[in-house]
Scaffold this motif. Structure first.
Motif, mmCIF file in Angstrom:
data_model
loop_
_atom_site.group_PDB
_atom_site.id
_atom_site.type_symbol
_atom_site.label_atom_id
_atom_site.label_comp_id
_atom_site.label_asym_id
_atom_site.label_seq_id
_atom_site.Cartn_x
_atom_site.Cartn_y
_atom_site.Cartn_z
ATOM 1 N N MET A 1 0.850 -1.159 0.000
ATOM 2 C CA MET A 1 0.000 0.000 0.000
ATOM 3 C C MET A 1 0.908 1.238 0.000
ATOM 4 O O MET A 1 1.846 1.330 0.781
ATOM 5 C CB MET A 1 -0.889 -0.026 1.249
ATOM 6 N N SER A 2 0.596 2.163 -0.853
ATOM 7 C CA SER A 2 1.403 3.377 -0.938
ATOM 8 C C SER A 2 1.003 4.363 0.162
ATOM 9 O O SER A 2 -0.025 4.206 0.836
ATOM 10 C CB SER A 2 1.239 4.033 -2.310
ATOM 11 N N VAL A 8 -5.582 8.142 2.208
ATOM 12 C CA VAL A 8 -6.996 8.142 1.815
ATOM 13 C C VAL A 8 -7.802 7.238 2.743
ATOM 14 O O VAL A 8 -8.893 7.601 3.196
ATOM 15 C CB VAL A 8 -7.147 7.727 0.337
ATOM 16 N N LEU A 9 -7.259 6.080 3.065
ATOM 17 C CA LEU A 9 -7.944 5.162 3.973
ATOM 18 C C LEU A 9 -8.090 5.775 5.368
ATOM 19 O O LEU A 9 -9.163 5.709 5.979
ATOM 20 C CB LEU A 9 -7.190 3.832 4.045
ATOM 21 N N ASP A 10 -7.019 6.394 5.877
ATOM 22 C CA ASP A 10 -7.086 7.036 7.200
ATOM 23 C C ASP A 10 -8.080 8.197 7.208
ATOM 24 O O ASP A 10 -8.799 8.402 8.187
ATOM 25 C CB ASP A 10 -5.699 7.538 7.614
ATOM 26 N N ARG A 15 -13.233 10.474 8.952
ATOM 27 C CA ARG A 15 -14.521 11.125 8.650
ATOM 28 C C ARG A 15 -15.684 10.269 9.123
ATOM 29 O O ARG A 15 -16.681 10.781 9.634
ATOM 30 C CB ARG A 15 -14.642 11.373 7.156
ATOM 31 N N ARG A 16 -15.557 8.993 8.938
ATOM 32 C CA ARG A 16 -16.633 8.070 9.322
ATOM 33 C C ARG A 16 -16.830 8.034 10.835
ATOM 34 O O ARG A 16 -17.946 7.913 11.331
ATOM 35 C CB ARG A 16 -16.279 6.680 8.809
ATOM 36 N N ASN A 17 -15.709 8.150 11.592
ATOM 37 C CA ASN A 17 -15.788 8.081 13.051
ATOM 38 C C ASN A 17 -15.892 9.455 13.709
ATOM 39 O O ASN A 17 -15.912 9.544 14.931
ATOM 40 C CB ASN A 17 -14.559 7.354 13.608
ATOM 41 N N GLY A 18 -15.925 10.519 12.894
ATOM 42 C CA GLY A 18 -16.045 11.858 13.451
ATOM 43 C C GLY A 18 -14.767 12.348 14.122
ATOM 44 O O GLY A 18 -14.825 13.214 14.998
ATOM 45 N N GLU A 19 -13.635 11.816 13.748
ATOM 46 C CA GLU A 19 -12.347 12.213 14.325
ATOM 47 C C GLU A 19 -11.690 13.272 13.436
ATOM 48 O O GLU A 19 -12.059 13.428 12.274
ATOM 49 C CB GLU A 19 -11.434 10.988 14.431
ATOM 50 N N PRO A 20 -10.696 13.990 13.973
ATOM 51 C CA PRO A 20 -9.990 14.964 13.133
ATOM 52 C C PRO A 20 -9.192 14.269 12.027
ATOM 53 O O PRO A 20 -8.699 13.152 12.207
ATOM 54 C CB PRO A 20 -9.065 15.690 14.099
#
Length: 72
Positions: A1-2, A8-10, A15-20
């Motif tokens: 994985m680059s 992008v995954l992080d 965003r999904r978990n509402g974290e910064p």
């Protein structure tokens, strides 16, 4: 994985978990370089060496060696 794919995954997970959002890759590279320079200067001072101009002084010694007086 680059690095880009990991970013992008992080970002998606954050965003999904509402974290910064995580910082983009390379966002703090210059800060790391400055901190490394400061650390090397600090170590030089602790060792009793000059903190500034060491490379220039070393190159000057190589390019312009002192002439030693000959005894005879």
């Amino acid at each position: 994985m680059s690095i880009t794919q990991q970013y992008v995954l992080d970002t998606y997970r954050a965003r999904r978990n509402g974290e910064p959002l995580p910082p983009a890759p390379g966002a703090h590279d210059w800060q790391v370089v400055r901190e490394l320079r400061d650390h090397r200067q600090f170590r030089a001072v602790l060792a009793g060496r000059p903190a500034h101009g060491r490379i220039r002084r070393a190159l000057s010694r190589l390019l312009h060696p002192r002439r030693r007086p000959t005894t005879g």
